[in-house]
Design a protein around this motif. Structure first.
Motif: not given
Length: 480
Positions: A160-171
């Motif tokens: 699906p269209p990518d979502i930038e907020s899904q990366y390098r998370r969670p902290e």
């Protein structure tokens, strides 16, 4: 409904049919048109072979996939051969269409549009022999599905269209920027309805309105559970991250990640922070299990529609995955590695005469389902296939199809697996890893430098060299 019948009730209802197994699996070209079997192929994406409740994952809820396990045969040592670049699914799905091994498929990939235009792909052969063919969902093969299938609905890309907020998370102790239930972010909700639900809608509608009296072949391909792993709160709330067990082979990081093409900059590996933490991996597992449970419900809708159609008794159902996934195992997030969690995939077959609630531990490739399906349909492929029919295993005539499994990722990783031992090879650093899968199924103890296992390592090196030649591997001859 599929969710209203427990395992014991189902097995009681179906046990009487098993005595007819050998006869029911003998399909010939002379089979009457009215009794030719139907085929429902359910393709799932990034699905770990161990993420099925009925096959031992107590943390996950998969009542409808469990139903398929109970009513059919599950192949517990099923593999994909790997890929020639980071999108493993492209190679996996192309191999499904060609029936050829990894590197031969790579050589054929550019010609797939011409093969489709000439009607040479096996779904087209099925249509020519009288099957009504239908496709919906993820395609990601180098040709137009509208040329390959009689009817193609809602062709989807690789993800699906990518979502930038899904990366390098969670902290930990920081706000999580990604909300898997937020429908405004796009992703699976692009178009207004979750893509898994759209595939199920299309499958149900075909069975209700379009199947007709002809035998049919349905190719229903879900993008789930590929990221971005989005579902509504009703599915997410079934799981509590803190309560989920970590993979037994969880690692904060993998020592050779940079040398084998899995660095911190790789897309799949960017999904979680480095080093990996139990908090991050449990969060990702919660979202992974939730999207799978949602996917499972959509599969249930399709199975219910098949029952209502009155054609279930003469339909073979095949559920398969294109590749596995790590989600913290060995410190990886993606599937671009040679470990079991990423190379093994689910493969379940049910239908007329297939033994119920059976596990088959023979070494098979996922793409072996293709010659199996064609043999059951009495349809000859345009050209010979490298993969092998599973019918000798399903009939109980053979206990094995092949002694070893081959795997590859680009020019960076190779593997060979026998019945007990498995070897991984990293050619750029001349490094071997050896595992005893009988004693160490989670691949925690590398035996490659243990003197007592020197003969096993040498034997597997020779088997890898043999398979590399057989597969036309561009690295053939590189094993030292």
């Amino acid at each position: 409904m599929y969710e209203s019948c427990d395992r014991r009730t189902f097995l009681t209802q179906t046990a009487l049919s098993l005595g007819a197994l050998p006869a029911l699996l003998q399909v010939t070209a002379q089979t009457a048109e009215s009794s030719r079997p139907n085929f429902l192929f359910l393709f799932v994406d990034d699905y770990r072979a161990d993420a099925i409740h009925a096959l031992g994952c107590n943390a996950i809820r998969t009542p409808n996939i469990d139903r398929l396990v109970w009513q059919g045969t599950a192949f517990t040592n099923c593999y994909n051969q790997g890929g020639w670049h980071g999108a493993i699914c492209m190679a996996s799905r192309a191999m499904v269409m060609t029936g050829r091994n990894l590197w031969d498929t790579h050589a054929l990939d550019a010609s797939l549009p011409e093969q489709a235009a000439a009607g040479k792909l096996w779904p087209q052969r099925m249509q020519a022999s009288g099957y009504r063919t239908f496709m919906s969902g993820k395609w990601h093969v180098n040709c137009n599905p509208a040329k390959v299938f009689q009817r193609a609905r809602h062709e989807r890309p690789g993800m699906p269209p990518d979502i930038e907020s899904q990366y390098r998370r969670p902290e930990e102790q920081k706000p999580d920027p990604f909300d898997p239930a937020d429908t405004t972010q796009g992703g699976y909700f692009t178009g207004g309805k979750h893509w898994s639900e759209v595939v199920a809608d299309d499958g149900v509608a075909f069975l209700r309105k379009e199947a007709g009296d002809e035998p049919f072949f349905m190719y229903l391909a879900f993008n789930a559970p590929h990221d971005p792993r989005q579902t509504a709160h009703a599915w997410l709330d079934q799981y509590t991250a803190d309560a989920l067990p970590l993979p037994p082979n969880f690692l904060p990081g993998y020592p050779y990640k940079d040398e084998i093409g899995c660095s911190a900059d790789m897309r799949d590996e960017r999904l979680a922070p480095f080093p990996r933490t139990p908090f991050a991996i449990r969060t990702h597992l919660r979202e992974y299990y939730a999207i799978i449970t949602h996917l499972d419900a959509q599969i249930g809708r399709i199975l219910d529609a098949l029952e209502r159609s009155g054609r279930a008794e003469n339909t073979y159902i095949i559920l398969a995955g294109d590749n596995g996934l790590s989600i913290g195992s060995h410190g990886f997030m993606g599937k671009q590695n040679m470990y079991e969690h990423s190379m093994k995939v689910p493969l379940i077959m049910s239908g007329p005469g297939i033994a119920a609630d059976r596990r088959c531990d023979a070494l098979v490739y996922m793409q072996d389902f293709v010659p199996t399906l064609l043999e059951l349909a009495a349809v000859a492929p345009e050209t010979p296939m490298d993969f092998r029919s599973l019918l000798p295993l399903l009939r109980g005539e053979e206990s094995s199809l092949r002694p070893h499994i081959y795997g590859a990722y680009m020019m960076l990783q190779r593997m060979v697996r026998g019945e007990r031992y498995k070897m991984i090879y990293y050619p750029t650093v001349s490094r071997y890893r050896l595992y005893d899968l009988q004693e160490d199924p989670f691949e925690l103890q590398d035996l490659s430098e243990v003197p007592e296992h020197g003969a096993t390592l040498k034997e597997l090196q020779e088997q890898l060299q043999r398979l590399q030649k057989e597969m036309h591997d561009p690295l053939s001859g590189s094993v030292s």
